[in-house]
Scaffold this motif. Sequence first.
Motif, PDB file in Angstrom:
ATOM      1  N   SER A 480       0.832  -1.239   0.057  1.00 52.90           N
ATOM      2  CA  SER A 480       0.135   0.071   0.209  1.00 52.90           C
ATOM      3  C   SER A 480       0.994   1.176   0.035  1.00 52.90           C
ATOM      4  O   SER A 480       1.792   1.252   0.664  1.00 52.90           O
ATOM      5  CB  SER A 480      -0.956  -0.028   1.232  1.00 52.90           C
ATOM      6  N   TYR A 481       0.416   2.398  -0.706  1.00 59.90           N
ATOM      7  CA  TYR A 481       1.229   3.604  -0.785  1.00 59.90           C
ATOM      8  C   TYR A 481       0.776   4.698  -0.436  1.00 59.90           C
ATOM      9  O   TYR A 481      -0.748   4.965  -0.473  1.00 59.90           O
ATOM     10  CB  TYR A 481       1.504   3.509  -2.547  1.00 59.90           C
ATOM     11  N   LEU A 482       1.355   5.587   0.311  1.00 60.62           N
ATOM     12  CA  LEU A 482       0.902   6.776   0.652  1.00 60.62           C
ATOM     13  C   LEU A 482       1.666   8.098   0.004  1.00 60.62           C
ATOM     14  O   LEU A 482       3.032   7.945   0.202  1.00 60.62           O
ATOM     15  CB  LEU A 482       1.096   6.973   2.038  1.00 60.62           C
ATOM     16  N   VAL A 483       1.299   8.910  -0.550  1.00 61.04           N
ATOM     17  CA  VAL A 483       1.997  10.185  -1.282  1.00 61.04           C
ATOM     18  C   VAL A 483       1.465  11.412  -0.454  1.00 61.04           C
ATOM     19  O   VAL A 483       0.305  11.696  -0.460  1.00 61.04           O
ATOM     20  CB  VAL A 483       1.379  10.191  -2.813  1.00 61.04           C
ATOM     21  N   THR A 484       2.347  12.075   0.152  1.00 57.95           N
ATOM     22  CA  THR A 484       2.116  13.276   1.091  1.00 57.95           C
ATOM     23  C   THR A 484       2.804  14.534   0.243  1.00 57.95           C
ATOM     24  O   THR A 484       3.852  14.503  -0.012  1.00 57.95           O
ATOM     25  CB  THR A 484       2.561  13.020   2.075  1.00 57.95           C
ATOM     26  N   LEU A 485       1.894  15.392  -0.054  1.00 60.22           N
ATOM     27  CA  LEU A 485       2.568  16.636  -0.403  1.00 60.22           C
ATOM     28  C   LEU A 485       1.754  18.016   0.092  1.00 60.22           C
ATOM     29  O   LEU A 485       0.685  17.729   0.441  1.00 60.22           O
ATOM     30  CB  LEU A 485       2.505  16.861  -1.825  1.00 60.22           C
ATOM     31  N   SER A 486       2.157  19.261  -0.415  1.00 56.12           N
ATOM     32  CA  SER A 486       1.553  20.418   0.274  1.00 56.12           C
ATOM     33  C   SER A 486       0.150  20.524  -0.176  1.00 56.12           C
ATOM     34  O   SER A 486      -0.071  20.390  -1.393  1.00 56.12           O
ATOM     35  CB  SER A 486       2.465  21.571  -0.040  1.00 56.12           C
ATOM     36  N   GLU A 487      -0.779  21.055   0.796  1.00 56.63           N
ATOM     37  CA  GLU A 487      -2.007  21.190   0.296  1.00 56.63           C
ATOM     38  C   GLU A 487      -2.152  22.704  -0.302  1.00 56.63           C
ATOM     39  O   GLU A 487      -3.083  22.546  -1.283  1.00 56.63           O
ATOM     40  CB  GLU A 487      -2.918  21.285   1.807  1.00 56.63           C
ATOM     41  N   ASP A 488      -1.450  23.770   0.060  1.00 60.40           N
ATOM     42  CA  ASP A 488      -1.445  24.755  -0.758  1.00 60.40           C
ATOM     43  C   ASP A 488      -1.119  24.586  -2.067  1.00 60.40           C
ATOM     44  O   ASP A 488      -1.836  25.204  -2.941  1.00 60.40           O
ATOM     45  CB  ASP A 488      -0.425  25.729   0.076  1.00 60.40           C
ATOM     46  N   TRP A 489      -0.133  23.761  -2.545  1.00 62.91           N
ATOM     47  CA  TRP A 489       0.426  23.487  -3.905  1.00 62.91           C
ATOM     48  C   TRP A 489      -0.707  22.867  -4.607  1.00 62.91           C
ATOM     49  O   TRP A 489      -0.819  23.187  -5.716  1.00 62.91           O
ATOM     50  CB  TRP A 489       1.795  22.777  -3.727  1.00 62.91           C
ATOM     51  N   ILE A 490      -1.291  21.667  -4.023  1.00 62.29           N
ATOM     52  CA  ILE A 490      -2.003  20.821  -4.940  1.00 62.29           C
ATOM     53  C   ILE A 490      -3.513  21.905  -5.184  1.00 62.29           C
ATOM     54  O   ILE A 490      -4.238  21.646  -6.087  1.00 62.29           O
ATOM     55  CB  ILE A 490      -2.606  19.674  -3.887  1.00 62.29           C
TER      56      ILE A 490
END
Length: 519
Positions: A480-490
């Motif tokens: 299973s995979y988790l991709v985490t990045l900036s909410e502002d950027w997205i």
Amino acid sequence: MAINHPDLYSQSADLVAAVDLGSNSFRMLVAQAVNTPSGTQLRPIDTLRESVRLAAGLTDNKLLGNDAYQRGLTAIRRFGERIRGFDPSKVRAVATNTLRVAKNAQQFVKDAEEALGFPIEVIAGVEEARLIYIGAAHEVSAVQGNRLVVDIGGGSTELIIGRGYEPKLMESLYIGCVSHSMRFFPNGNIDAHAFKEAELAARREIQVIAGSYLKSGWKQVIGSSGTARALAELITNNFSDEPEPLTMGRVNGSSGLITRDGLKAMKKHLLKYEHISQVELDGLKEDRRGVWPGGLAIMLAVFDELGIESMEVTDAALRVGVLYDLLGRSQHHDMRYVTVEQFMQRYSVDREQADRVGKLAGEFLAQLPKPDVEDRADNIALLQWAANLHEIGLSISHNGYHKHSAYIAGHADMPGFSKNDQARLSALLIGHAGKLGKLANNSSFNDWRMLFCLRLAQVLCRGRSDTSLPRVKVSEHGGSYLVTLSEDWIKEHPLTEFSLQKEAAEWERIGRTYRLGLK
């Protein structure tokens, strides 16, 4: 697969080993790599040879029969004992034609890897030809201009024209001393008609390539490995006025001479008999007796179609080339990098985009856990090659381009790549975009972690620009995979968010959880 047994023997750090699982014989060469001002040389330390006759064990439906299967594994176990404790980076094992065509080759290779203690590569015919040339070129005297190397194996015949250490024309033909002998001299029976048919069949195969080879030309002709050496010894012992015609040549790597007259005299002598068991020749070894007629017919066809009058013979062949190629990889002269570069040129790859995707995918892979059985350096290289070649299919069509990319990588001649290398590369290319269903149904596909990294990089680089990305953190647990990045950027990149949500849904469809986390 078991990767190495406990170190029972003290091994010198500069020892290397090559294992050649041929269609007639299995061979192993252990050598010392000696660095000189002019380059690296190999000093043979030990050799092993087992007459396994793997090709003779193929059934009519292309399955490796139990007797041949067990003969092969028994020989490999003995080889495994000799190289027990070797550093895996110092050993390379390759398999040739019979394991290219046998339907149960995959299971045999799995069992053989367990017995040997090291990975085994099933190499394509053209890759075999390349390695044969490298081995011969390093062991024979230098020549100004082209040289032709001919290697008649148990299941295939390789013909290569090269200059110096560089092969230029390479072909692998499906004619070999074992397969040809079984086809035209079944049960050892001999007659003039069968021999004529054997020659004609071989000539038809060679005619296809003869034009381009004759146009290229050569200054020197070399025969390599078992069949050529056996024919040279028989000519020397039985059909030559000079018992030692090439004493000086032996110093320079040659181990005999094959002449047109000698081959014709040998054929004439053979046709005096009705069965191979009756043939009397000084130096005819029992393990060669049953496959000698087929090898002779093929060699005569080579001489006739290519207009050859004489051929020097060297013991150096595939296993020597494997070692020099192995040393090249350790010294950053890996032919696979050259091949990928040539493909990028041939298919006009957008290098900036390839670099962009490859760099990002590599960063993702570095964040993921490294299992004990994974060779991370090899996987990073494979991932970069996949990124470099993922768009080669655009040269055919934009629609379904990933399928074209995968087909090219899976079916093209790719020097330096084993069959397994190409299969893994092709799978990454077909899976880097689109649906994942076919790969999910492929039980042999295990590169999910790399595929995840490649697909994610491809999504994030869709804009084909160097726009800065936020810190992207990835993790994986139990598939299973988790991709985490900036909410502002997205929020500022709705297309990317949409694409990532689609990506998550695709992984969910094959039963793998894929979550997008925002911070």
